[in-house]
Design an enzyme around this catalytic site. Structure first.
Site, PDB file in Angstrom:
ATOM      1  N   HIS A   1       8.397  38.778  -1.445  1.00 23.10           N
ATOM      2  CA  HIS A   1       8.850  38.617  -0.066  1.00 23.10           C
ATOM      3  C   HIS A   1       7.644  38.499   0.860  1.00 23.10           C
ATOM      4  O   HIS A   1       6.504  38.776   0.461  1.00 23.10           O
ATOM      5  CB  HIS A   1       9.726  39.812   0.335  1.00 23.10           C
TER       6      HIS A   1
ATOM      7  N   ASP B   1      10.866  40.905  10.540  1.00 22.54           N
ATOM      8  CA  ASP B   1      11.264  40.123   9.367  1.00 22.54           C
ATOM      9  C   ASP B   1      12.350  39.149   9.800  1.00 22.54           C
ATOM     10  O   ASP B   1      13.533  39.500   9.876  1.00 22.54           O
ATOM     11  CB  ASP B   1      11.772  41.034   8.251  1.00 22.54           C
TER      12      ASP B   1
ATOM     13  N   CYS C   1      11.541  32.825   2.290  1.00 22.46           N
ATOM     14  CA  CYS C   1      10.921  33.874   3.104  1.00 22.46           C
ATOM     15  C   CYS C   1       9.487  33.519   3.488  1.00 22.46           C
ATOM     16  O   CYS C   1       9.035  33.849   4.592  1.00 22.46           O
ATOM     17  CB  CYS C   1      10.973  35.212   2.387  1.00 22.46           C
TER      18      CYS C   1
END
Length: 661
Positions: A267, A282, A225
């Site tokens: 994250h 995202d 991520c």
């Protein structure tokens, strides 16, 4: 040094130190190693060490300026500390030996942020009131700005097919060939990353994760991520669009309802500045998903995480800085932990709200009720501990209602799925049920398929105007009659299911006798004993091949222990749709008795009953065929009809069994 904050800017008062040319040259090599103001902050592997730059500076100020680090430096070497905060402010401080007095000191102030992107664009203000959206969600849109996704169809197709030819700059240049605004530039970058970069599960699970460089990501087309967010930010900057990486907590892979968050952030995502406001994306979650059983990544594009409305984004993303929630009022970490987690598919499938709004539910008298509101009629299903049992799910025009009865005391996992416009059911909600009392009297048949009760779906399948609109039917004598209108060309099939003893498919249907007149169908039901039964309804278009399709179930309940009804007579294909049976309704006849018969038969010339002998039936003035037959000396009795008076061939339409003597 003094830091001042307001809602619009960061004002920094500092000392500007000017050295002589000789000293400047001596430090030239060191100055070359300072961070590029246009480059993103350097981060350690994964999300470790990611935090607010000002907090890192404060730590340095406490620990290092009191000699801890200075003592390790060369006596004549100037120490340079450069720090960034997550709004992009760069702060550089020089620490000099005591004997190195600068020649000139000049004080100045910067009222705005001064870090720029590759093209020299000045970074805009930090998030403020202009960026904030109301919380809770106002149901207006899934996006933080008005979008017509159809306008991206051509661009999405183009961007998804662009290949890497050389470096990152060339890739961005190719992507922007079809993009003519900042929004389209961001969209092209987003689509390319979501369709080409794979989530690196092994790298994400490493304790000491290493940072992914954009060049490495382009070569391997795999990252975690951090890498997704960093690559997205870098590409946006090359495209001339302001972008920030936002670290924080997430309710992603491995999340359990009700869990708490602490320690390192797990994250990272992005904020982009478009049309005068910050927006959230995202690309990690937009690219696909990880299978919880195999731990393998699958590309599955998810539009939800592109410019997501902040009031929805906060459900599974909690940033380290509350300003990046883009909400008014912002949510606390405790609220984030306790709030119900609606998966992205909840909104992708058109859901609006769900109740209860907490992920952990306690049963009340052994029961839990969940309701969902949707913007359009939607099909649902559920699983309790992995099985479609112990619940009653009824469809509503805009949503559903689910009553769950956990079979045992303890903790249970409830999953709810929705179909939406696709052919696939997707998980939209998960609850943890805490059951302190299990009602053993509420045991539902295992064959009670969902949904229960008629609904918009049964109307869509051709069944309308039911005599019993509610899903549960109570009967005191073990008998009931259910009727509904049926569209022309639709055939109906019904079966009865209980949990006591083996039941063959034939027996399942023999406790139901189906009658039809004009456009209405009646199902006469006789229960073999007391208990709970599932009455399942199926339909099929007569002119089309294939099997019957399940539509809905009724739950039949009877507490009368004296109930012991036999099966109905067996009917054959020539039993006409407009026929009606008045007597005998029992499919098992007594031995050595004269049994009266009365039926309404359409389109027949003659009718008779055949046992040991043959007894003709006569047509009365009311249109019923009547007569009687003796069951002496026979095991089976048949009702037969002659459809054409010019023929001598009789057809079987009903079959009865005779009790043994």
């Amino acid at each position: 040094m003094e830091l001042k904050k307001d809602s619009n800017a960061v004002s920094i008062d500092m000392l500007l130190i000017v050295h002589s040319e000789k000293r400047r040259a001596a430090q030239g090599a060191h100055s070359d190693r300072q961070a590029d103001p246009g480059a993103p902050p350097q981060r350690r592997g994964g999300l470790q060490g990611v935090g607010n730059g000002i907090r890192r500076w404060q730590k340095l100020e406490r620990n290092e300026l009191h000699g801890n680090l200075v003592e390790k430096q060369h006596p004549q070497q100037t120490q340079v500390i450069t720090s960034y905060d997550n709004q992009g402010t760069q702060l550089t401080v020089e620490v000099h030996p005591q004997d190195a007095m600068p020649q000139l000191l000049k004080k100045f102030s910067l009222a705005k942020r001064f870090q720029g992107d590759k093209n020299g664009n000045t970074r805009p203000r930090q998030p403020g009131g202009k960026d904030a959206h109301a919380y809770p969600w106002d149901r207006s849109s899934l996006k933080s700005m008005p979008l017509d996704l159809r306008q991206f169809e051509k661009l999405d197709t183009y961007a998804s097919q662009v290949t890497v030819k050389s470096g990152l700059d060339a890739l961005v240049s190719d992507l922007l060939q079809e993009a003519h605004s900042d929004l389209e530039r961001v969209r092209a970058i987003w689509v390319w990353i979501c369709h080409h970069i794979e989530y690196d599960i092994e790298a994400a699970q490493e304790k000491d994760r290493q940072a992914f460089k954009p060049t490495t990501i382009l070569q391997t087309q795999k990252t975690n991520c951090d890498g997704y967010a960093g690559l997205f930010e870098r590409m946006c900057r090359i495209a001339g669009v302001q972008c920030m990486t936002v670290p924080g907590y997430s309710k992603g892979f491995g999340y359990q309802p009700g869990q708490s968050f602490s320690g390192e952030f797990d994250h990272a995502w992005n904020a982009v500045f478009l049309e005068g406001r910050w927006h959230l994306v995202d690309s990690t979650w937009g690219s696909g998903l990880v299978d919880s059983t195999t731990s393998k990544f699958t590309f599955l594009y998810n539009e939800f995480y592109f410019l997501t409305h902040p009031a929805l984004f906060i459900e599974d993303h909690f940033p380290d800085n509350k300003n990046w929630q883009l909400l008014k009022p912002p949510q606390s970490l405790r609220q984030f932990e306790n709030n119900m987690y609606h998966k992205s598919e909840f909104y992708n499938k058109g859901m609006l709200s769900a109740h209860p709004q907490t992920s952990i539910i306690k049963t009340v008298n052994g029961k839990v009720t969940v309701t969902i509101e949707s913007c359009a009629p939607t099909l649902f299903m559920f699983m309790l501990n992995g099985k479609q049992e112990h619940g009653l799910l009824s469809l509503r025009k805009n949503g559903m209602k689910l009553d769950v009865y956990p079979p045992t005391v303890g903790t249970h996992k409830l999953q709810i799925f929705a179909k939406g416009n696709s052919e696939i059911y997707s998980s939209v909600l998960e609850y943890t049920l805490k059951c302190h009392y299990a009602d053993i009297d509420v045991r539902l048949p295992a064959e009670l398929h969902q949904p229960v009760g008629p609904s918009w779906f049964s109307e869509q399948m051709g069944i309308t105007k039911p005599s019993h609109p509610e899903p549960v039917i109570y009967t005191s004598d073990g008998r009931c009659s259910v009727s509904f209108s049926v569209e022309e060309g639709i055939s109906v099939l019904a079966s009865l299911h209980g949990d006591d003893g083996p039941v063959t498919e034939e027996t399942q249907r023999r406790y139901i006798f189906q009658l039809q007149w004009e456009k209405r169908t009646e199902l006469k039901v006789q229960l073999p004993h007391a208990g709970k039964f599932a009455l399942k309804i199926f339909v099929k278009k007569r002119q089309e091949p294939g099997n019957y399709v399940f539509v809905f179930s009724y739950l039949l309940c009877c507490t009368n222990s004296k109930v012991n009804w036999p099966v109905f007579p067996e009917s054959f294909g020539n039993w006409g749709q407009e026929n009606e049976l008045l007597e005998p309704l029992s499919g098992v006849l007594p031995a050595n008795r004269n049994v009266p018969f009365k039926l309404k038969l359409h389109g027949v010339a003659k009718a008779l009953v055949k046992g040991q002998d043959t007894w003709p039936l006569t047509l009365n003035r009311e249109g019923y065929w009547e007569g009687s037959c003796s069951t002496a000396g026979c095991q089976e009795v048949y009702v037969m009809v002659l459809e054409n008076a010019n023929h001598n061939f009789y057809s079987y339409i009903l079959k009865y069994k005779v009790n043994a003597q």
